[in-house]
Every structure is written in structure tokens, then in C-alpha cells.
Design a protein around this motif. Structure first.
Motif, PDB file in Angstrom:
ATOM      1  N   CYS A 193     -20.460   3.653  22.248  1.00 42.95           N
ATOM      2  CA  CYS A 193     -20.993   3.978  23.374  1.00 42.95           C
ATOM      3  C   CYS A 193     -21.557   2.844  24.120  1.00 42.95           C
ATOM      4  CB  CYS A 193     -22.106   5.067  23.005  1.00 42.95           C
ATOM      5  SG  CYS A 193     -23.279   5.768  24.477  1.00 42.95           S
ATOM      6  N   ALA A 194     -20.924   2.611  25.100  1.00 41.38           N
ATOM      7  CA  ALA A 194     -21.203   1.430  25.932  1.00 41.38           C
ATOM      8  C   ALA A 194     -22.416   1.923  27.041  1.00 41.38           C
ATOM      9  CB  ALA A 194     -20.135   1.096  26.713  1.00 41.38           C
ATOM     10  N   ALA A 195     -23.345   1.220  26.781  1.00 40.41           N
ATOM     11  CA  ALA A 195     -24.525   1.478  27.816  1.00 40.41           C
ATOM     12  C   ALA A 195     -24.951   0.653  28.851  1.00 40.41           C
ATOM     13  CB  ALA A 195     -25.908   1.652  26.876  1.00 40.41           C
ATOM     14  N   SER A 196     -25.287   0.982  30.086  1.00 41.40           N
ATOM     15  CA  SER A 196     -25.543   0.082  31.088  1.00 41.40           C
ATOM     16  C   SER A 196     -26.677   0.911  31.992  1.00 41.40           C
ATOM     17  CB  SER A 196     -24.498  -0.317  32.093  1.00 41.40           C
ATOM     18  OG  SER A 196     -24.062   1.190  32.486  1.00 41.40           O
ATOM     19  N   GLY A 197     -27.493   0.115  32.514  1.00 39.55           N
ATOM     20  CA  GLY A 197     -28.684   0.297  33.167  1.00 39.55           C
ATOM     21  C   GLY A 197     -29.993  -0.501  32.781  1.00 39.55           C
ATOM     22  N   HIS A 228     -32.345   4.499  35.464  1.00 42.45           N
ATOM     23  CA  HIS A 228     -31.088   5.117  35.247  1.00 42.45           C
ATOM     24  C   HIS A 228     -30.224   4.439  34.276  1.00 42.45           C
ATOM     25  CE1 HIS A 228     -28.150   8.317  36.324  1.00 42.45           C
ATOM     26  NE2 HIS A 228     -27.496   7.358  36.472  1.00 42.45           N
ATOM     27  N   VAL A 229     -29.465   5.183  33.432  1.00 37.25           N
ATOM     28  CA  VAL A 229     -28.710   4.522  32.294  1.00 37.25           C
ATOM     29  C   VAL A 229     -27.298   5.488  32.369  1.00 37.25           C
ATOM     30  CG1 VAL A 229     -28.375   4.750  29.689  1.00 37.25           C
ATOM     31  CG2 VAL A 229     -30.671   4.249  30.660  1.00 37.25           C
ATOM     32  N   GLN A 230     -26.173   4.512  32.249  1.00 38.52           N
ATOM     33  CA  GLN A 230     -24.837   5.162  31.975  1.00 38.52           C
ATOM     34  C   GLN A 230     -24.398   4.967  30.674  1.00 38.52           C
ATOM     35  OE1 GLN A 230     -25.466   2.435  34.706  1.00 38.52           O
ATOM     36  NE2 GLN A 230     -26.321   4.296  35.856  1.00 38.52           N
ATOM     37  N   LEU A 231     -23.702   6.192  30.312  1.00 38.74           N
ATOM     38  CA  LEU A 231     -23.125   6.048  28.785  1.00 38.74           C
ATOM     39  C   LEU A 231     -21.667   6.399  28.769  1.00 38.74           C
ATOM     40  CD1 LEU A 231     -26.120   8.204  27.182  1.00 38.74           C
ATOM     41  CD2 LEU A 231     -25.991   5.447  27.217  1.00 38.74           C
ATOM     42  N   VAL A 232     -20.788   5.707  28.194  1.00 37.64           N
ATOM     43  CA  VAL A 232     -19.412   6.053  28.002  1.00 37.64           C
ATOM     44  C   VAL A 232     -19.215   5.902  26.839  1.00 37.64           C
ATOM     45  CG1 VAL A 232     -17.169   5.192  28.751  1.00 37.64           C
ATOM     46  CG2 VAL A 232     -19.145   4.777  30.514  1.00 37.64           C
ATOM     47  N   GLU A 233     -18.520   6.973  25.953  1.00 35.31           N
ATOM     48  CA  GLU A 233     -18.178   6.819  24.532  1.00 35.31           C
ATOM     49  C   GLU A 233     -16.423   6.324  24.481  1.00 35.31           C
ATOM     50  OE1 GLU A 233     -20.727  10.602  24.787  1.00 35.31           O
ATOM     51  OE2 GLU A 233     -19.159   9.688  26.126  1.00 35.31           O
ATOM     52  N   ASN A 290     -32.419  12.756  28.118  1.00 30.84           N
ATOM     53  CA  ASN A 290     -32.083  12.869  29.852  1.00 30.84           C
ATOM     54  C   ASN A 290     -30.856  12.167  30.117  1.00 30.84           C
ATOM     55  OD1 ASN A 290     -33.492  10.466  28.926  1.00 30.84           O
ATOM     56  ND2 ASN A 290     -35.244  10.945  30.514  1.00 30.84           N
ATOM     57  N   TYR A 291     -30.094  11.559  29.363  1.00 31.60           N
ATOM     58  CA  TYR A 291     -28.933  10.924  29.659  1.00 31.60           C
ATOM     59  C   TYR A 291     -27.931  11.209  28.628  1.00 31.60           C
ATOM     60  CZ  TYR A 291     -31.852   8.605  33.034  1.00 31.60           C
ATOM     61  OH  TYR A 291     -32.649   8.075  33.874  1.00 31.60           O
ATOM     62  N   TRP A 292     -26.508  11.561  29.016  1.00 36.03           N
ATOM     63  CA  TRP A 292     -25.659  11.886  28.215  1.00 36.03           C
ATOM     64  C   TRP A 292     -24.230  11.304  28.724  1.00 36.03           C
ATOM     65  CZ3 TRP A 292     -26.197  14.892  23.953  1.00 36.03           C
ATOM     66  CH2 TRP A 292     -27.240  15.695  23.808  1.00 36.03           C
ATOM     67  N   GLY A 293     -23.347  11.040  27.797  1.00 36.03           N
ATOM     68  CA  GLY A 293     -21.982  10.385  28.183  1.00 36.03           C
ATOM     69  C   GLY A 293     -20.991  11.568  28.134  1.00 36.03           C
ATOM     70  N   GLN A 294     -19.898  11.413  28.492  1.00 33.53           N
ATOM     71  CA  GLN A 294     -18.762  12.489  28.632  1.00 33.53           C
ATOM     72  C   GLN A 294     -18.115  13.384  27.462  1.00 33.53           C
ATOM     73  OE1 GLN A 294     -18.104   9.340  28.613  1.00 33.53           O
ATOM     74  NE2 GLN A 294     -16.052   9.201  27.441  1.00 33.53           N
ATOM     75  N   GLY A 295     -18.352  12.652  26.365  1.00 33.82           N
ATOM     76  CA  GLY A 295     -17.884  13.022  25.087  1.00 33.82           C
ATOM     77  C   GLY A 295     -16.580  12.478  24.726  1.00 33.82           C
ATOM     78  N   THR A 296     -16.408  12.441  23.404  1.00 35.07           N
ATOM     79  CA  THR A 296     -14.910  12.051  22.719  1.00 35.07           C
ATOM     80  C   THR A 296     -14.625  12.708  21.696  1.00 35.07           C
ATOM     81  OG1 THR A 296     -13.688  10.075  21.977  1.00 35.07           O
ATOM     82  CG2 THR A 296     -16.088  10.089  21.270  1.00 35.07           C
ATOM     83  N   GLN A 297     -13.258  13.268  21.728  1.00 33.39           N
ATOM     84  CA  GLN A 297     -12.763  14.179  20.673  1.00 33.39           C
ATOM     85  C   GLN A 297     -12.641  13.647  19.328  1.00 33.39           C
ATOM     86  OE1 GLN A 297     -12.526  17.792  20.885  1.00 33.39           O
ATOM     87  NE2 GLN A 297     -12.326  17.693  18.658  1.00 33.39           N
TER      88      GLN A 297
END
Length: 123
Positions: free
Chosen positions: A22-26, A1-6, A113-120
Motif C-alpha cells: 500500500c503506497a501512501a502519500s500526503g 490528506h492521505v492517498q492510498l494505493v494497493e 478516514n482514508y481508504w484505498g481502492q482494494g486489491t483482489q
């Protein structure tokens, strides 16, 4: 599993620059292919740039070639998108995405198959 935060989005004047992160973990991130997508109001999500983490090969949409640069840090825990010479048409929500395992067709949303929440980003 991968977590993504923009992070790193914001407002900038035309011709300006921004850098998205984009910080990735997992535990499977090291085997991922990574990409940036964007979605403007009323439009479909489109691929902006991608990087294959195994060999560093990069891909860009024609609309951003020569202006945007995708990269990752040496630890391959953070993905970046350096955006220069920004134009009003670059305005969109930008998403970080990961594909595990790496698949072809880098600019298709179904590849990832993994997406972050998005940044404007607003230009």
C-alpha cells in the motif's frame, strides 16, 4: 490528506503466499495508524491487521495470527501485508486504510478516514 494505493493481489493456490503493498502519500501520513481490511462477497468488511506508526505496535485478527505479518518500510511510505499459508477463506478484496489521528478500536471500519481502492486476493 492521505492517498492510498494497493497492489500485489492475485490468485494463488492454498498454502501459497502473497505480499500486498500500500503506497501512501500526503503530508499527514507520518501521523497515521494503518490497517488492512478485507471483504468477501456477501460479508462485512473485517479488520485483518493494524500497525500504529508511532511505536510499531501491531494487531491481528485471530483468523490470521501466525500466518500474516503487517509491516512498513523505514520511510513509512509503504505498508505491507505478507500473507503465508493462505486458505480459501482468505479470498476477499483487501483494502488499505489510514486513521488520522490514531484512534482505538483498530478493527472497526469507522476508525479509519482514508481508504484505498482494494486489491483482489483469490485462494
Amino acid at each position: 490528506h492521505v492517498q492510498l494505493v494497493e497492489s500485489g493481489g492475485g490468485s494463488v493456490q492454498a498454502g501459497g503466499s502473497l505480499r500486498l503493498s500500500c503506497a501512501a502519500s500526503g503530508d499527514t501520513y507520518s501521523r497515521a495508524c494503518m490497517a488492512w481490511f478485507r471483504q468477501a462477497p456477501g460479508k462485512e468488511r473485517e479488520g485483518v491487521a493494524a500497525i500504529y506508526t508511532n511505536d510499531g505496535t501491531t494487531y491481528y485478527a485471530d483468523s490470521v495470527k501466525g500466518r500474516f505479518t503487517i509491516s512498513q518500510d523505514n520511510a513509512r511510505t509503504t505498508l505491507y501485508l505478507q500473507m503465508n499459508s493462505l486458505k480459501p477463506e482468505d479470498t476477499a478484496v483487501y483494502y488499505c486504510a489510514a486513521s488520522i489521528p490514531c484512534l482505538p478500536n483498530w478493527n472497526e471500519t469507522r476508525t479509519y478516514n482514508y481508504w484505498g481502492q482494494g486489491t483482489q486476493v483469490t485462494v
